[in-house]
Design a protein around this motif. Structure first.
Motif, short mmCIF file in Angstrom:
data_model
loop_
_atom_site.label_atom_id
_atom_site.label_comp_id
_atom_site.label_asym_id
_atom_site.label_seq_id
_atom_site.Cartn_x
_atom_site.Cartn_y
_atom_site.Cartn_z
N LYS A 26 0.08 -1.13 0.01
CA LYS A 26 0.04 -0.02 0.06
C LYS A 26 0.82 1.37 0.15
CE LYS A 26 -3.94 2.25 2.56
NZ LYS A 26 -4.08 2.44 4.14
N GLY A 27 2.24 1.19 0.61
CA GLY A 27 2.99 2.43 0.41
C GLY A 27 3.85 2.84 -0.01
N LEU A 31 6.76 -2.84 -5.75
CA LEU A 31 5.66 -3.16 -4.43
C LEU A 31 4.54 -3.49 -5.17
CD1 LEU A 31 7.76 -2.61 -1.22
CD2 LEU A 31 7.79 -4.94 -2.13
N ALA A 32 4.05 -2.16 -5.98
CA ALA A 32 2.88 -1.67 -5.46
C ALA A 32 2.52 -2.75 -6.45
CB ALA A 32 2.84 -0.81 -6.14
N GLU A 33 2.89 -3.72 -7.35
CA GLU A 33 2.76 -4.73 -8.33
C GLU A 33 2.36 -5.44 -7.71
OE1 GLU A 33 4.61 -4.82 -11.62
OE2 GLU A 33 4.43 -2.59 -11.77
N LYS A 34 3.08 -6.33 -6.95
CA LYS A 34 3.80 -7.31 -6.29
C LYS A 34 3.95 -7.83 -4.86
CE LYS A 34 5.28 -12.13 -7.03
NZ LYS A 34 6.68 -13.08 -7.49
N ARG A 35 3.05 -7.97 -3.80
CA ARG A 35 3.14 -8.25 -2.59
C ARG A 35 3.71 -9.21 -2.37
NH1 ARG A 35 -2.30 -8.61 1.39
NH2 ARG A 35 -2.30 -6.57 0.24
N GLN A 46 16.11 -1.96 -4.33
CA GLN A 46 15.22 -2.02 -2.66
C GLN A 46 14.82 -0.79 -2.90
OE1 GLN A 46 18.52 -0.28 0.08
NE2 GLN A 46 17.84 -2.81 1.37
N GLU A 47 13.43 -0.89 -2.45
CA GLU A 47 12.61 -0.19 -2.42
C GLU A 47 12.61 0.31 -0.18
OE1 GLU A 47 9.17 0.13 -3.52
OE2 GLU A 47 9.24 -1.54 -5.10
N THR A 48 12.35 1.13 -0.16
CA THR A 48 12.00 2.34 1.33
C THR A 48 10.95 2.15 1.12
OG1 THR A 48 14.42 3.06 1.24
CG2 THR A 48 12.92 3.89 2.43
N VAL A 49 10.14 2.65 2.24
CA VAL A 49 8.62 2.15 1.97
C VAL A 49 8.40 3.09 3.77
CG1 VAL A 49 5.79 1.50 2.16
CG2 VAL A 49 7.80 1.18 0.25
N ARG A 50 7.88 4.18 4.16
CA ARG A 50 6.87 4.79 5.80
C ARG A 50 5.50 3.45 5.81
NH1 ARG A 50 9.86 8.45 8.23
NH2 ARG A 50 11.48 9.73 7.70
#
Length: 578
Positions: free
Chosen positions: A502-503, A509-513, A554-558
């Motif tokens: 979601k974040g 990550l928005a496309e694949k959980r 790598q992604e950074t998500v809050r």
């Protein structure tokens, strides 16, 4: 024990003896002032420990703690000179009176907690809080004494008095301010019920009750039971973070239960309870007025099992300490100081004899420092900046700095091994540091680490690291410890995965959980790490390790703490500042 005594003092009485020391009441010959002097007991005890005790205690300054003025030492012996108090130990008060009125018990607990809070503020954990280490004065006020086995936060062993030892002490795990909170709560239960909370026929049974037995609240007034349940939680993370936090909770509970005047009533009740024990007051017994002591109203007792209750102390004598200074053996450990009475006042004499007052402790702070990998392998030349602790307790700062650089050193080793495996040309790496959260309880840092290599040039080699350090103990706090057991369940990891998706700001990550599991989070090289912020977890997700698309990196998500709900430890959220 040798016959050595601090020069310039006449011994008046023995206040206590035990496995760790002997305390005597003595009068300074030149000024008539009274002191409590604690001597090392037995030639087999290492002086280094005695010196460490004096150094620890000299860092604590608070009216709720009997002051230690300094260490006197020569080739024949060593002694700590302590502040003065006229009173009876809480141990004697309880033996004489039994259970105390709730307001009186709360008053003892609050005074002791304030003393412990002052120690915790400089990184010192008492580790042996018990009724014998609390002195109640004739006016009903109390002072905390005897830090004989005190240590820097993070020290781990089984030191302590078994009936008051926290579960982590039984397991020889690192001590923390929460360890003292547990012992103080044990004593509070004893004060308010007249019996110790955990009693057993032997040590094995006592250990089992502290580790796994239910928290005993029988006999504790109903309104005070939440205080006891909190302070005696088996997991130190479930207790108040330290004495200061516990005092805040205590005052709220006490006011609700007994009204705004509870503390004044408690002091009066304590004064009445201790009045019958006036004959035990060391100064009163000798006909010495408190005003003749070095500090009106102080106290001290022998460390680790000294018999009896209270003691009195003062400052080291000009004649005595100065004589030791002039002796061939010299005085005190390096960096320690001796307090010498001079013309009725006190002057600091440094161990070097330069006469300068020791500098005040420098508060703990953090700054960027050059990073250089200690390894000298030719395959890799690292550089950049890391975060480094300065000031504060030297031992605590050392632990914090070790925790801050450990993942960086591990990453450099990974790079070296990979370069060797691929037979790649020598390369360089760079580290950039970002402080995400700076206190008061936690320090959280994100390190952006890049590998500059012609052969290993894929973005996946450049992954950031997250490091969280508990500023109370110096211990690292990884994501599994932040989430706790609930967060590591299947439901907890699924919630985290959903929040990451979601974040995501338009990333993979928005496309694949991600398919996150407990095993992945607790892996020695996890693909998901996180830094604490005030209201969010700053989560770093390596898509490759989680089955994502290779090009994502790598992604950074809050992730808001509020979204995780019960799947993140509430004490961590609270202490992060949320």
């Amino acid at each position: 024990m040798s016959g050595w005594r601090v020069p310039g003092y006449t011994e008046l009485s023995v206040l206590g003896e035990g496995g760790q020391g002997r305390v005597v009441l003595a009068r300074h010959d030149a000024t008539g002032r009274v002191a409590a002097i604690k001597y090392v007991l037995g030639a087999d005890l290492p002086r280094e420990r005695f010196r460490a005790e004096a150094a620890l205690l000299a860092r604590v300054r608070d009216p709720h703690i009997a002051q230690v003025y300094g260490l006197v030492e020569d080739a024949e012996g060593a002694a700590i000179v302590m502040e003065a108090v006229d009173g009876a130990s809480l141990k004697h008060v309880l033996a004489e009176r039994g259970a105390l009125a709730p307001e009186a018990a709360l008053g003892v607990l609050k005074g002791s907690l304030l003393g412990l809070a002052a120690a915790h503020a400089v990184g010192v954990v008492h580790r042996d809080y018990k009724p014998a280490n609390v002195v109640v004065r004739a006016d009903g006020l109390s002072k905390l004494i005897d830090f004989g086995i005190a240590a820097d936060a993070g020290a781990a062993d089984r030191s302590g008095t078994p009936v008051y030892m926290a579960p982590e002490q039984w397991r020889a795990e690192p001590a923390s301010p929460a360890t003292d909170v547990y012992a103080a709560t044990c004593v509070f239960v004893e004060c308010v019920t007249g019996r110790r909370p955990f009693e057993a026929a032997g040590l094995a049974e006592l250990r089992e009750r502290h580790l796994n037995g239910p928290v005993p609240v029988d006999g504790v007034p109903e309104l005070l039971r939440p205080l006891v349940l909190s302070g005696l939680a088996k997991d130190p993370w479930d207790r108040p973070a330290g004495a200061e936090a516990f005092v805040t909770r205590l005052e709220a509970v006490a006011s609700d239960a007994y009204g705004p005047g509870w503390e004044e009533r408690g002091v009066r009740l304590l004064a009445g309870a201790v009045a019958a024990l006036a004959a035990l007051f060391p100064l009163t017994a000798l006909g010495i007025a408190p005003g003749g002591a070095a500090a009106a109203g102080g106290a001290a007792a022998a460390g680790g099992g000294a018999a009896g209750g209270s003691a009195a102390g003062g400052s080291a004598a000009a004649k005595g300490a100065a004589g030791v200074l002039a002796g061939k053996a010299g005085i005190a450990a390096a960096g320690a100081a001796v307090v010498v009475a001079a013309a009725g006042g006190a002057a600091y004499v440094a161990a070097s004899g330069d006469g300068k007052k020791p500098p005040k402790p420098v508060p703990l702070s953090f700054a960027l420092a050059a990073y250089s990998d200690p390894a000298t392998a030719p395959q890799l030349t690292p550089g950049g900046r890391l975060v480094q602790a300065r000031g504060g307790s030297p031992e605590l700062a050392k632990k914090i700095n070790a925790a801050l650089r450990a993942p960086l050193d591990a990453r450099q080793q990974y790079y070296r091994t990979s370069l060797q495996s691929y037979r790649a040309a020598p390369a360089t790496s760079a580290v950039q540091a970002r402080i995400v959260l700076n206190g008061p309880r936690y320090l959280s840092v994100v390190y952006d680490v890049t590998l500059n290599s012609k052969e290993l040039s894929h973005p996946t080699w450049n992954r950031s690291l997250a490091v969280n350090v508990d500023l109370r103990t110096g211990a690292p706090l990884a994501l599994p410890a932040i989430l706790g057991e609930k967060g590591l369940t299947a439901a907890g990891t699924q919630r985290l995965a959903a929040l990451l998706q979601k974040g995501s700001q338009g990333g993979c990550l928005a496309e694949k959980r991600p398919a996150i599991s407990r095993r992945q989070l607790t892996d020695p090289n996890p693909y998901v790490v996180a830094a604490l912020d005030k209201s969010d977890l700053v989560v770093l997700v390596d898509d490759v390790g989680l089955g994502g698309i290779t090009a994502c990196g790598q992604e950074t998500v809050r992730v808001p703490y509020s979204g995780l709900g019960a799947y993140v430890r509430p004490d961590v959220v609270r202490d992060a500042g949320a």
